[in-house]
Design a protein around this motif. Structure first.
Motif, PDB file in Angstrom:
ATOM      1  N   ARG A   1      -8.226  43.377  -0.315  1.00 25.26           N
ATOM      2  CA  ARG A   1      -7.576  43.702   0.954  1.00 25.26           C
ATOM      3  C   ARG A   1      -6.278  44.474   0.741  1.00 25.26           C
ATOM      4  NH1 ARG A   1      -6.455  38.885   3.016  1.00 25.26           N
ATOM      5  NH2 ARG A   1      -4.191  38.986   2.914  1.00 25.26           N
ATOM      6  N   MET A   2      -5.470  44.044  -0.218  1.00 29.04           N
ATOM      7  CA  MET A   2      -4.196  44.724  -0.456  1.00 29.04           C
ATOM      8  C   MET A   2      -4.408  46.119  -1.024  1.00 29.04           C
ATOM      9  SD  MET A   2      -1.493  41.793  -1.638  1.00 29.04           S
ATOM     10  CE  MET A   2      -0.129  42.916  -1.330  1.00 29.04           C
ATOM     11  N   ALA A   3      -5.431  46.287  -1.874  1.00 32.14           N
ATOM     12  CA  ALA A   3      -5.729  47.617  -2.415  1.00 32.14           C
ATOM     13  C   ALA A   3      -6.164  48.561  -1.303  1.00 32.14           C
ATOM     14  CB  ALA A   3      -6.806  47.523  -3.491  1.00 32.14           C
ATOM     15  N   VAL A   4      -7.044  48.099  -0.428  1.00 29.68           N
ATOM     16  CA  VAL A   4      -7.528  48.942   0.671  1.00 29.68           C
ATOM     17  C   VAL A   4      -6.393  49.265   1.636  1.00 29.68           C
ATOM     18  CG1 VAL A   4      -9.093  49.043   2.648  1.00 29.68           C
ATOM     19  CG2 VAL A   4      -9.893  48.107   0.472  1.00 29.68           C
ATOM     20  N   ASP A   5      -5.558  48.279   1.967  1.00 27.10           N
ATOM     21  CA  ASP A   5      -4.424  48.520   2.878  1.00 27.10           C
ATOM     22  C   ASP A   5      -3.470  49.555   2.292  1.00 27.10           C
ATOM     23  OD1 ASP A   5      -5.392  46.722   4.713  1.00 27.10           O
ATOM     24  OD2 ASP A   5      -4.050  45.090   4.135  1.00 27.10           O
ATOM     25  N   LEU A   6      -3.207  49.455   0.984  1.00 25.38           N
ATOM     26  CA  LEU A   6      -2.311  50.416   0.337  1.00 25.38           C
ATOM     27  C   LEU A   6      -2.891  51.827   0.395  1.00 25.38           C
ATOM     28  CD1 LEU A   6       0.193  50.993  -1.477  1.00 25.38           C
ATOM     29  CD2 LEU A   6      -1.314  50.623  -3.437  1.00 25.38           C
ATOM     30  N   LEU A   7      -4.188  51.966   0.083  1.00 25.12           N
ATOM     31  CA  LEU A   7      -4.818  53.285   0.103  1.00 25.12           C
ATOM     32  C   LEU A   7      -4.827  53.859   1.520  1.00 25.12           C
ATOM     33  CD1 LEU A   7      -7.833  52.650  -2.296  1.00 25.12           C
ATOM     34  CD2 LEU A   7      -5.759  53.950  -2.791  1.00 25.12           C
ATOM     35  N   ALA A   8      -5.125  53.029   2.518  1.00 24.88           N
ATOM     36  CA  ALA A   8      -5.176  53.513   3.896  1.00 24.88           C
ATOM     37  C   ALA A   8      -3.814  53.987   4.380  1.00 24.88           C
ATOM     38  CB  ALA A   8      -5.705  52.412   4.817  1.00 24.88           C
ATOM     39  N   SER A   9      -2.747  53.365   3.907  1.00 22.38           N
ATOM     40  CA  SER A   9      -1.410  53.733   4.372  1.00 22.38           C
ATOM     41  C   SER A   9      -0.816  54.926   3.625  1.00 22.38           C
ATOM     42  CB  SER A   9      -0.460  52.530   4.252  1.00 22.38           C
ATOM     43  OG  SER A   9      -0.278  52.162   2.893  1.00 22.38           O
ATOM     44  N   LYS A  10      -1.159  55.075   2.335  1.00 23.02           N
ATOM     45  CA  LYS A  10      -0.491  56.102   1.525  1.00 23.02           C
ATOM     46  C   LYS A  10      -1.372  57.282   1.123  1.00 23.02           C
ATOM     47  CE  LYS A  10       3.212  53.254  -0.351  1.00 23.02           C
ATOM     48  NZ  LYS A  10       4.020  52.943  -1.554  1.00 23.02           N
TER      49      LYS A  10
END
Length: 308
Positions: free
Chosen positions: A285-294
């Protein structure tokens, strides 16, 4: 108790992999260690779990019954771990991610290594491969895929951003040959073409009326590597059709110039995909959230401002 759980985990992995050798690779163990673990498990249970031949591995009836219950038990354990993780911000454990080679190296890996730097307990295993992997069979937690999604049953997808494609050429080439203003003029130019599986990939040029034209000028050079195509375009060999994230540095420096700017852009989506599960692990979840934001900022079009 720990040894018993380890044996069950190895057993379940071996069933999913279909061979002790592949299970050993996924578990980072030797094939001998996997075989001995299964043998100890069979001895403790007093049953044979596998039919073994030199070429195949299949479950016995007892093995199939045991596998069904073990799989259910491990899923419950993972769900419990995820519930505990959800209250924490610290990520730990191994995260296996598959991604396209060039896009992954330039845009994805820098962001994920940033996540690993922030969370010392996180172990990253990044695989750079342009083929579409089977996440479950190959043991990946997450994959990055470009373009239209296919064969996505049993997977969850989240859009991360889009690839904007651009026609570009070196200023010296345009000074020598002139800048095309129409599809007809573009067809008279030299192209540096992308080849995949022995087939030249045509350019897709959107028109103002929404229709997409498919075309390819005469090709002086044909390559199966996008970075090599960009280098050839900078060297003045012709016009190239490339994703903006790849050539943004050359566009900013003025080594390449985007042509036919008045036409609508063509976009391809980039997605993160992962196996469907009742409880998404915190590391995923944290990896996907980071990629989606940056990631969108890493993919946007940036170029030198026109003089005057």
């Amino acid at each position: 108790m720990t040894d018993r759980l380890n044996g069950i985990s190895v057993f379940v992995t071996a069933v999913g992999a279909g061979s002790f050798a592949l299970a050993a690779s996924r578990l980072h163990l030797s094939r001998s260690a996997v075989g001995k673990t299964i043998a100890r498990l069979e001895q403790r249970l007093g049953v044979r779990l596998f039919h073994r031949t030199t070429r195949s591995l299949s479950l016995t009836d007892d093995g199939a019954l045991f596998y069904e219950r073990c799989l259910r038990a491990l899923e419950e354990i993972r769900a419990a771990e995820t519930l505990l993780e959800s209250g924490k911000r610290e990520v730990s454990g191994r995260l296996r991610v598959s991604m396209p080679v060039l896009f992954g190296r330039m845009c994805i890996a820098p962001l994920l290594t940033e996540l690993a730097r922030e969370h010392p307990g996180l172990e990253l295993e990044l695989s750079f491969n342009d083929r579409v992997v089977d996440l479950i069979e190959d043991g990946f937690d997450l994959a990055i895929r470009n373009g239209e999604l296919a064969n996505s049953s049993g997977l969850v997808a989240r859009r991360l951003g889009n690839h904007r494609m651009a026609l570009c050429a070196a200023p010296a080439y345009l000074q020598r040959r002139g800048e095309p203003q129409s599809i007809e003029q573009l067809a008279q130019h030299d192209a540096v073409a992308y080849v995949r599986a022995g087939v030249v990939r045509n350019w897709l040029i959107p028109e103002a009326d929404g229709v997409t034209r498919e075309m390819m000028p005469g090709t002086r050079l044909q390559m199966d590597d996008l970075q090599a195509i960009a280098d050839a375009a900078v060297a003045g060999f012709g016009i190239a059709w490339l994703p903006c994230w790849l050539v943004r540095g050359q566009l900013i420096k003025g080594e390449l110039v985007r042509i036919m700017r008045d036409r609508p852009g063509l976009f391809f989506d980039a997605h993160a995909v992962w196996p469907q599960t009742p409880h998404l692990p915190l590391k995923v979840r944290m990896a996907v959230d980071l990629l989606a934001s940056k990631l969108p900022a890493n993919m946007e079009l940036i170029e030198a401002k026109p003089v005057g």
